[in-house]
Scaffold this motif. Structure first.
Motif, mmCIF file in Angstrom:
data_model
loop_
_atom_site.group_PDB
_atom_site.id
_atom_site.type_symbol
_atom_site.label_atom_id
_atom_site.label_comp_id
_atom_site.label_asym_id
_atom_site.label_seq_id
_atom_site.Cartn_x
_atom_site.Cartn_y
_atom_site.Cartn_z
ATOM 1 N N PHE A 186 -15.231 -6.473 -7.333
ATOM 2 C CA PHE A 186 -15.946 -6.458 -6.048
ATOM 3 C C PHE A 186 -17.271 -7.201 -6.143
ATOM 4 O O PHE A 186 -17.615 -8.010 -5.268
ATOM 5 N N SER A 187 -18.041 -6.950 -7.194
ATOM 6 C CA SER A 187 -19.358 -7.572 -7.337
ATOM 7 C C SER A 187 -19.257 -9.088 -7.443
ATOM 8 O O SER A 187 -19.984 -9.824 -6.770
ATOM 9 N N VAL A 188 -18.342 -9.543 -8.287
ATOM 10 C CA VAL A 188 -18.158 -10.991 -8.451
ATOM 11 C C VAL A 188 -17.682 -11.619 -7.142
ATOM 12 O O VAL A 188 -18.210 -12.654 -6.704
ATOM 13 N N ALA A 189 -16.703 -10.993 -6.506
ATOM 14 C CA ALA A 189 -16.156 -11.531 -5.260
ATOM 15 C C ALA A 189 -17.210 -11.552 -4.159
ATOM 16 O O ALA A 189 -17.303 -12.526 -3.388
ATOM 17 N N ALA A 190 -18.013 -10.496 -4.066
ATOM 18 C CA ALA A 190 -19.041 -10.436 -3.028
ATOM 19 C C ALA A 190 -20.073 -11.537 -3.205
ATOM 20 O O ALA A 190 -20.448 -12.215 -2.237
ATOM 21 N N VAL A 191 -20.535 -11.741 -4.437
ATOM 22 C CA VAL A 191 -21.517 -12.797 -4.685
ATOM 23 C C VAL A 191 -20.927 -14.166 -4.352
ATOM 24 O O VAL A 191 -21.567 -14.994 -3.688
ATOM 25 N N VAL A 192 -19.685 -14.401 -4.785
ATOM 26 C CA VAL A 192 -19.031 -15.686 -4.519
ATOM 27 C C VAL A 192 -18.889 -15.922 -3.020
ATOM 28 O O VAL A 192 -19.225 -17.002 -2.508
ATOM 29 N N VAL A 193 -18.409 -14.931 -2.301
ATOM 30 C CA VAL A 193 -18.187 -15.079 -0.856
ATOM 31 C C VAL A 193 -19.506 -15.294 -0.119
ATOM 32 O O VAL A 193 -19.625 -16.203 0.712
ATOM 33 N N PRO A 251 -37.988 -7.534 -6.010
ATOM 34 C CA PRO A 251 -38.609 -6.218 -6.190
ATOM 35 C C PRO A 251 -37.626 -5.078 -5.908
ATOM 36 O O PRO A 251 -37.655 -4.048 -6.599
ATOM 37 N N GLY A 252 -36.760 -5.273 -4.922
ATOM 38 C CA GLY A 252 -35.762 -4.261 -4.610
ATOM 39 C C GLY A 252 -34.762 -4.079 -5.737
ATOM 40 O O GLY A 252 -34.331 -2.960 -6.020
ATOM 41 N N ILE A 253 -34.392 -5.171 -6.381
ATOM 42 C CA ILE A 253 -33.468 -5.080 -7.519
ATOM 43 C C ILE A 253 -34.124 -4.293 -8.654
ATOM 44 O O ILE A 253 -33.486 -3.452 -9.295
ATOM 45 N N ALA A 254 -35.413 -4.559 -8.901
ATOM 46 C CA ALA A 254 -36.128 -3.835 -9.958
ATOM 47 C C ALA A 254 -36.174 -2.339 -9.647
ATOM 48 O O ALA A 254 -35.919 -1.498 -10.522
ATOM 49 N N LEU A 261 -24.913 -4.362 -11.922
ATOM 50 C CA LEU A 261 -24.196 -5.084 -10.870
ATOM 51 C C LEU A 261 -24.505 -4.539 -9.479
ATOM 52 O O LEU A 261 -24.784 -5.309 -8.545
ATOM 53 N N ALA A 262 -24.418 -3.227 -9.315
ATOM 54 C CA ALA A 262 -24.613 -2.623 -7.995
ATOM 55 C C ALA A 262 -25.962 -2.972 -7.366
ATOM 56 O O ALA A 262 -26.015 -3.341 -6.179
ATOM 57 N N PRO A 263 -27.087 -2.892 -8.094
ATOM 58 C CA PRO A 263 -28.367 -3.256 -7.475
ATOM 59 C C PRO A 263 -28.407 -4.692 -6.966
ATOM 60 O O PRO A 263 -28.927 -4.954 -5.880
ATOM 61 N N VAL A 264 -27.861 -5.617 -7.744
ATOM 62 C CA VAL A 264 -27.887 -7.030 -7.335
ATOM 63 C C VAL A 264 -27.073 -7.242 -6.057
ATOM 64 O O VAL A 264 -27.548 -7.856 -5.089
ATOM 65 N N VAL A 265 -25.854 -6.729 -6.048
ATOM 66 C CA VAL A 265 -24.976 -6.946 -4.890
ATOM 67 C C VAL A 265 -25.500 -6.231 -3.650
ATOM 68 O O VAL A 265 -25.540 -6.809 -2.552
ATOM 69 N N GLU A 266 -25.913 -4.990 -3.796
ATOM 70 C CA GLU A 266 -26.376 -4.232 -2.635
ATOM 71 C C GLU A 266 -27.673 -4.801 -2.075
ATOM 72 O O GLU A 266 -27.853 -4.824 -0.850
ATOM 73 N N GLU A 267 -28.573 -5.261 -2.920
ATOM 74 C CA GLU A 267 -29.805 -5.878 -2.414
ATOM 75 C C GLU A 267 -29.504 -7.213 -1.743
ATOM 76 O O GLU A 267 -30.103 -7.554 -0.725
ATOM 77 N N MET A 268 -28.587 -7.971 -2.319
ATOM 78 C CA MET A 268 -28.202 -9.244 -1.713
ATOM 79 C C MET A 268 -27.663 -9.033 -0.305
ATOM 80 O O MET A 268 -28.051 -9.757 0.636
ATOM 81 N N VAL A 269 -26.802 -8.039 -0.140
ATOM 82 C CA VAL A 269 -26.145 -7.824 1.152
ATOM 83 C C VAL A 269 -27.073 -7.128 2.146
ATOM 84 O O VAL A 269 -27.306 -7.632 3.255
#
Length: 275
Positions: free
Chosen positions: A54-61, A206-209, A138-146
Motif C-alpha cells: 500500500f505504501s509503495v503504491a500510494a507514493v507511486v500513484v 515536521p509532521g513526519i517527524a 512508512l505510515a508517517p510518510v504516506v499519511e502526511e503526504m496524503v
C-alpha cells in the motif's frame, strides 16, 4: 474554480482508501494461493506485506498523478529546531492522550467488538518482525503526504480564509481513515496539530517527524504492554497519584514544545527574508 480543490481533496481520500483496500485484497489472494506456506498464514506477516504494498503504491500513484510533488526546499532551510520540538511535542502528547481516552464513556457492545478486534490485530502487527518499519516509518510518510501534503493543501486553497475549519476538516478525514473508533479521538487531535504545523511551514517534514515519534512511542508501549486494555494507572502499579503526575510532567514537555514550534515555524521563503 476553487470548488475543484474541495473535490480533489475527496478524490485523494478515496484514492488512499482504495489503494489500501486493493493492497489488502492482493495480499489476501497471494496468501490463499500460497496456503501451504506457514509464513503467509500469519496475520502479522500479511498485514506487513499489505502495508508495504500500500505504501509503495500510494507514493507511486500520488507522485505519478502529480498530486504530490516532492521538494527539498524546506530541508534546505535547515529547520533542525522545528524538527527537534516536533519530536518533543509528540513525546509530550502520548500520556495526556492516553489519560483522555480512558475518560471516554464505554462504546456500545457492537462497536466495542470492532474496537477489540482492531486492537488485537494491531498488537499482533507490532509483535511481528517488520512491524516497526511499517508503523513508524512508512505510515508517517504516506499519511502526511496524503492528508497534509494533498488533502489539507487543497482545502486551504479552497477556503484559505477559514484556515482552522479546513484544518479541522482534514483532521476529521484523517481520524475516520483509521477505522478503529478507539483511535479516532486521538487521531483527530493529532490531525489538528499536524495540520497546524503544515499550514505554518508548507511542508510535511515536521509532521513526519512528529508522526514518527508518536508511532514509535506507541510501538514501544505496545511491545512492553501487549494487553490492549491496559490503563495508564496500571502502568504505574495502580497508583493514581503517579499516573496524574505523569500527565502533569508530560504537559511540561508538550506545552513548551508547542510554544517553541509557534515561535520557530516558518515557510522557507519567510526564513530567507528574515536572514
Amino acid at each position: 474554480m476553487k470548488k475543484q480543490y474541495a473535490l480533489m481533496a475527496i478524490v485523494y481520500v478515496l484514492a488512499f482508501l482504495g489503494i489500501q483496500g486493493m493492497s489488502g485484497v492482493v495480499v489476501k489472494l497471494v496468501s490463499v494461493a500460497l496456503k501451504e506456506s506457514p509464513l503467509m498464514a500469519s496475520y502479522g506477516v500479511q498485514a506487513i506485506l499489505s502495508m508495504v504494498l500500500f505504501s509503495v503504491a500510494a507514493v507511486v500513484v500520488f507522485v505519478w498523478a502529480r498530486w504530490f510533488k516532492p521538494s527539498a526546499s524546506y530541508m534546505r532551510s535547515r529547520p533542525w529546531v522545528v524538527l527537534l520540538w516536533s519530536v518533543m511535542a509528540a513525546l509530550g502528547a502520548i500520556i495526556p492522550s492516553m489519560f483522555c481516552q480512558e475518560l471516554m464513556p464505554e462504546w456500545p457492545k457492537w462497536l466495542q467488538e470492532i474496537v477489540d478486534l482492531s486492537e488485537r490485530q494491531l498488537v499482533m502487527l507490532m509483535q511481528t518482525r517488520g512491524g516497526y518499519f511499517v508503523l513508524a516509518l512508512l505510515a508517517p510518510v504516506v499519511e502526511e503526504m496524503v492528508f497534509r501534503g494533498c488533502v489539507l493543501r487543497d482545502l486551504l486553497r479552497w477556503q484559505p480564509e477559514r484556515r482552522w475549519l479546513m484544518i479541522g476538516l482534514s483532521a476529521l478525514l484523517f481520524a475516520l481513515s483509521h477505522i478503529n473508533p478507539a483511535q479516532m479521538p486521538h487521531a483527530f487531535v493529532i490531525g489538528v496539530l499536524l495540520g497546524w504545523m503544515y499550514s505554518r511551514t508548507g511542508s510535511i517534514v515536521p509532521g513526519i517527524a512528529f508522526h514518527w515519534a508518536n508511532n514509535t512511542a506507541a510501538y514501544l508501549f505496545y511491545v512492553m504492554y501487549p494487553n490492549p486494555h491496559i490503563r495508564l494507572v496500571d502502568v504505574f502499579g495502580g497508583r493514581h497519584h503517579s499516573a496524574v503526575m505523569a500527565v502533569v510532567f508530560s504537559l511540561f514537555i508538550l506545552v513548551p514544545a508547542l510554544v517553541q514550534l509557534n515561535q520557530h515555524m516558518r515557510r522557507p521563503a519567510d526564513r530567507q527574508k528574515e536572514q
